[in-house]
Design a protein around this motif. Structure first.
Motif, PDB file in Angstrom:
ATOM      1  N   ALA A  80       0.837  -1.195   0.000  1.00 57.21           N
ATOM      2  CA  ALA A  80       0.000   0.000   0.000  1.00 57.21           C
ATOM      3  C   ALA A  80       0.874   1.248   0.000  1.00 57.21           C
ATOM      4  O   ALA A  80       1.935   1.287   0.637  1.00 57.21           O
ATOM      5  CB  ALA A  80      -0.907  -0.003   1.223  1.00 57.21           C
ATOM      6  N   LEU A  81       0.420   2.280  -0.704  1.00 55.40           N
ATOM      7  CA  LEU A  81       1.195   3.513  -0.749  1.00 55.40           C
ATOM      8  C   LEU A  81       1.366   4.116   0.637  1.00 55.40           C
ATOM      9  O   LEU A  81       2.382   4.769   0.926  1.00 55.40           O
ATOM     10  CB  LEU A  81       0.524   4.506  -1.691  1.00 55.40           C
ATOM     11  CG  LEU A  81       0.437   4.078  -3.159  1.00 55.40           C
ATOM     12  CD1 LEU A  81      -0.056   5.237  -4.011  1.00 55.40           C
ATOM     13  CD2 LEU A  81       1.775   3.572  -3.682  1.00 55.40           C
ATOM     14  N   GLN A  82       0.409   3.894   1.518  1.00 59.33           N
ATOM     15  CA  GLN A  82       0.512   4.402   2.885  1.00 59.33           C
ATOM     16  C   GLN A  82       1.708   3.790   3.612  1.00 59.33           C
ATOM     17  O   GLN A  82       2.324   4.430   4.465  1.00 59.33           O
ATOM     18  CB  GLN A  82      -0.781   4.106   3.652  1.00 59.33           C
ATOM     19  CG  GLN A  82      -0.757   4.482   5.124  1.00 59.33           C
ATOM     20  CD  GLN A  82      -0.512   5.960   5.345  1.00 59.33           C
ATOM     21  OE1 GLN A  82      -0.952   6.791   4.552  1.00 59.33           O
ATOM     22  NE2 GLN A  82       0.177   6.299   6.429  1.00 59.33           N
ATOM     23  N   ARG A  83       2.078   2.572   3.248  1.00 57.71           N
ATOM     24  CA  ARG A  83       3.231   1.945   3.902  1.00 57.71           C
ATOM     25  C   ARG A  83       4.515   2.681   3.550  1.00 57.71           C
ATOM     26  O   ARG A  83       5.400   2.865   4.403  1.00 57.71           O
ATOM     27  CB  ARG A  83       3.341   0.476   3.506  1.00 57.71           C
ATOM     28  CG  ARG A  83       2.265  -0.400   4.125  1.00 57.71           C
ATOM     29  CD  ARG A  83       2.626  -1.861   4.033  1.00 57.71           C
ATOM     30  NE  ARG A  83       3.826  -2.188   4.762  1.00 57.71           N
ATOM     31  CZ  ARG A  83       4.410  -3.393   4.732  1.00 57.71           C
ATOM     32  NH1 ARG A  83       3.900  -4.346   3.961  1.00 57.71           N
ATOM     33  NH2 ARG A  83       5.502  -3.636   5.430  1.00 57.71           N
ATOM     34  N   TYR A  84       4.656   3.092   2.293  1.00 59.48           N
ATOM     35  CA  TYR A  84       5.813   3.890   1.908  1.00 59.48           C
ATOM     36  C   TYR A  84       5.813   5.226   2.656  1.00 59.48           C
ATOM     37  O   TYR A  84       6.845   5.665   3.174  1.00 59.48           O
ATOM     38  CB  TYR A  84       5.803   4.149   0.402  1.00 59.48           C
ATOM     39  CG  TYR A  84       6.114   2.950  -0.450  1.00 59.48           C
ATOM     40  CD1 TYR A  84       7.435   2.603  -0.737  1.00 59.48           C
ATOM     41  CD2 TYR A  84       5.092   2.165  -0.983  1.00 59.48           C
ATOM     42  CE1 TYR A  84       7.727   1.501  -1.539  1.00 59.48           C
ATOM     43  CE2 TYR A  84       5.374   1.062  -1.788  1.00 59.48           C
ATOM     44  CZ  TYR A  84       6.693   0.741  -2.058  1.00 59.48           C
ATOM     45  OH  TYR A  84       6.979  -0.349  -2.845  1.00 59.48           O
ATOM     46  N   GLN A  85       4.665   5.840   2.710  1.00 57.22           N
ATOM     47  CA  GLN A  85       4.549   7.147   3.357  1.00 57.22           C
ATOM     48  C   GLN A  85       4.909   7.055   4.836  1.00 57.22           C
ATOM     49  O   GLN A  85       5.697   7.876   5.356  1.00 57.22           O
ATOM     50  CB  GLN A  85       3.130   7.682   3.185  1.00 57.22           C
ATOM     51  CG  GLN A  85       2.931   9.095   3.697  1.00 57.22           C
ATOM     52  CD  GLN A  85       1.534   9.614   3.361  1.00 57.22           C
ATOM     53  OE1 GLN A  85       0.687   8.889   2.855  1.00 57.22           O
ATOM     54  NE2 GLN A  85       1.310  10.877   3.644  1.00 57.22           N
ATOM     55  N   SER A  86       4.362   6.066   5.552  1.00 48.90           N
ATOM     56  CA  SER A  86       4.619   5.952   6.988  1.00 48.90           C
ATOM     57  C   SER A  86       6.071   5.572   7.272  1.00 48.90           C
ATOM     58  O   SER A  86       6.624   5.936   8.315  1.00 48.90           O
ATOM     59  CB  SER A  86       3.672   4.925   7.615  1.00 48.90           C
ATOM     60  OG  SER A  86       3.872   3.642   7.062  1.00 48.90           O
ATOM     61  N   LEU A  87       6.711   4.881   6.341  1.00 46.46           N
ATOM     62  CA  LEU A  87       8.097   4.485   6.509  1.00 46.46           C
ATOM     63  C   LEU A  87       9.062   5.626   6.222  1.00 46.46           C
ATOM     64  O   LEU A  87      10.075   5.793   6.910  1.00 46.46           O
ATOM     65  CB  LEU A  87       8.393   3.302   5.577  1.00 46.46           C
ATOM     66  CG  LEU A  87       9.760   2.621   5.671  1.00 46.46           C
ATOM     67  CD1 LEU A  87       9.930   1.944   7.027  1.00 46.46           C
ATOM     68  CD2 LEU A  87       9.921   1.613   4.543  1.00 46.46           C
ATOM     69  N   LEU A  88       8.733   6.447   5.217  1.00 51.96           N
ATOM     70  CA  LEU A  88       9.701   7.421   4.713  1.00 51.96           C
ATOM     71  C   LEU A  88       9.521   8.836   5.251  1.00 51.96           C
ATOM     72  O   LEU A  88      10.498   9.583   5.332  1.00 51.96           O
ATOM     73  CB  LEU A  88       9.648   7.434   3.180  1.00 51.96           C
ATOM     74  CG  LEU A  88      10.109   6.129   2.522  1.00 51.96           C
ATOM     75  CD1 LEU A  88       9.893   6.171   1.018  1.00 51.96           C
ATOM     76  CD2 LEU A  88      11.565   5.851   2.842  1.00 51.96           C
ATOM     77  N   GLU A  89       8.329   9.224   5.604  1.00 50.93           N
ATOM     78  CA  GLU A  89       8.149  10.589   6.122  1.00 50.93           C
ATOM     79  C   GLU A  89       8.957  10.843   7.396  1.00 50.93           C
ATOM     80  O   GLU A  89       9.529  11.928   7.543  1.00 50.93           O
ATOM     81  CB  GLU A  89       6.670  10.890   6.322  1.00 50.93           C
ATOM     82  CG  GLU A  89       5.935  11.153   5.015  1.00 50.93           C
ATOM     83  CD  GLU A  89       4.549  11.738   5.203  1.00 50.93           C
ATOM     84  OE1 GLU A  89       4.053  11.712   6.362  1.00 50.93           O
ATOM     85  OE2 GLU A  89       3.978  12.211   4.211  1.00 50.93           O
ATOM     86  N   PRO A  90       9.066   9.876   8.335  1.00 51.43           N
ATOM     87  CA  PRO A  90       9.877  10.130   9.528  1.00 51.43           C
ATOM     88  C   PRO A  90      11.366  10.314   9.239  1.00 51.43           C
ATOM     89  O   PRO A  90      12.086  10.869  10.081  1.00 51.43           O
ATOM     90  CB  PRO A  90       9.632   8.884  10.392  1.00 51.43           C
ATOM     91  CG  PRO A  90       8.314   8.346   9.941  1.00 51.43           C
ATOM     92  CD  PRO A  90       8.285   8.623   8.463  1.00 51.43           C
ATOM     93  N   VAL A  91      11.846   9.863   8.093  1.00 54.21           N
ATOM     94  CA  VAL A  91      13.269  10.017   7.774  1.00 54.21           C
ATOM     95  C   VAL A  91      13.497  11.125   6.750  1.00 54.21           C
ATOM     96  O   VAL A  91      14.561  11.202   6.126  1.00 54.21           O
ATOM     97  CB  VAL A  91      13.884   8.686   7.286  1.00 54.21           C
ATOM     98  CG1 VAL A  91      13.837   7.655   8.403  1.00 54.21           C
ATOM     99  CG2 VAL A  91      13.203   8.164   6.027  1.00 54.21           C
ATOM    100  N   GLY A  92      12.499  11.989   6.557  1.00 49.43           N
ATOM    101  CA  GLY A  92      12.721  13.213   5.799  1.00 49.43           C
ATOM    102  C   GLY A  92      12.240  13.244   4.375  1.00 49.43           C
ATOM    103  O   GLY A  92      12.500  14.211   3.666  1.00 49.43           O
ATOM    104  N   LEU A  93      11.529  12.201   3.921  1.00 49.04           N
ATOM    105  CA  LEU A  93      11.020  12.206   2.549  1.00 49.04           C
ATOM    106  C   LEU A  93       9.516  12.414   2.552  1.00 49.04           C
ATOM    107  O   LEU A  93       8.776  11.715   3.234  1.00 49.04           O
ATOM    108  CB  LEU A  93      11.382  10.913   1.811  1.00 49.04           C
ATOM    109  CG  LEU A  93      12.837  10.931   1.329  1.00 49.04           C
ATOM    110  CD1 LEU A  93      13.717  10.182   2.315  1.00 49.04           C
ATOM    111  CD2 LEU A  93      12.969  10.362  -0.052  1.00 49.04           C
TER     112      LEU A  93
END
Length: 217
Positions: free
Chosen positions: A180-193
């Motif tokens: 799911a696209l939300q999985r990418y978002q939840s993984l990457l937003e905390p590291v600055g993307l």
């Protein structure tokens, strides 16, 4: 649906090396269900979407530094190098990397490496991974691969990952699992993307496309 014979990490490397040895230049890294003519179109469509995102400008004195993560036999990497960019390509298939090196053009280099392990001495303006991440079946390895690619993007740079435009995970076969696209978002937003947009391929009704993320800190 659960596929009990889904590929592990070592089996995945063996699978793709066999596939690159057995199939032609386009079908091995494209869609094996398409003929060569359809794959010609498929590659061209994906390259067009990639250029829509990256842009069509380059500078000989200061080219974009690009990583093609999971480059296969190098079709996209060779194209980016011909456009004047400085390109690194990595892949787990020894056969594919040998072919990439034999056909290298412009400012490009190719290396045998899993996505999760690549550690160059510099960062990239653009990191893209085309039709690769959904072939990583193990969730821990998928997460490590995504996070490592993200760590290689400079401030203001782009990470382009290809998956389905979906709000659920789905296992399609023994070697394909979309997230799911939300999985990418939840993984990457905390590291600055930060998610910028989703750019669908628009090819024969498939839900596949580029999730575009930009490093903001």
């Amino acid at each position: 649906m659960k596929f009990v014979d889904q590929l592990g990490a070592d089996e995945t490397i063996e699978h793709w090396d066999r596939r690159h040895r057995r199939l032609g230049a386009l079908r091995s890294g494209g869609d094996a269900g398409y003929d060569e003519f359809s794959n010609e179109i498929f590659y061209s469509v994906r390259l067009g979407r990639l250029l829509d995102i990256i842009g069509d400008r380059t500078e000989y004195a200061a080219p974009l530094r690009i990583l093609d993560a999971g480059c296969g036999k190098g079709w996209f990497a060779h194209s980016m190098a011909r456009f004047g960019h400085a390109v690194d390509g990595i892949d787990v298939s020894e056969h594919a990397i040998e072919l990439c090196r034999a056909n290298a053009t412009g400012h490009s280099s190719f290396h045998l490496s899993p996505l999760a392990d690549w550690q160059p001495p510099y960062l990239y303006d653009v990191v893209y991974s085309i039709d690769v991440l959904f072939h990583i079946m193990d969730d821990a390895l998928w997460e490590a691969s995504v996070l490592n690619l993200a760590a290689l993007v400079r401030l203001g740079g782009l990470l382009l990952v290809v998956d389905h435009e979906s709000d659920v995970d789905r296992t399609w076969s023994f070697y394909q699992r979309t997230r799911a696209l939300q999985r990418y978002q939840s993984l990457l937003e905390p590291v600055g993307l930060q998610v910028d947009r989703f750019v669908p391929y628009g090819f024969r009704g498939a839900p596949t496309g580029f999730l575009v993320l930009q490093r903001v800190f």
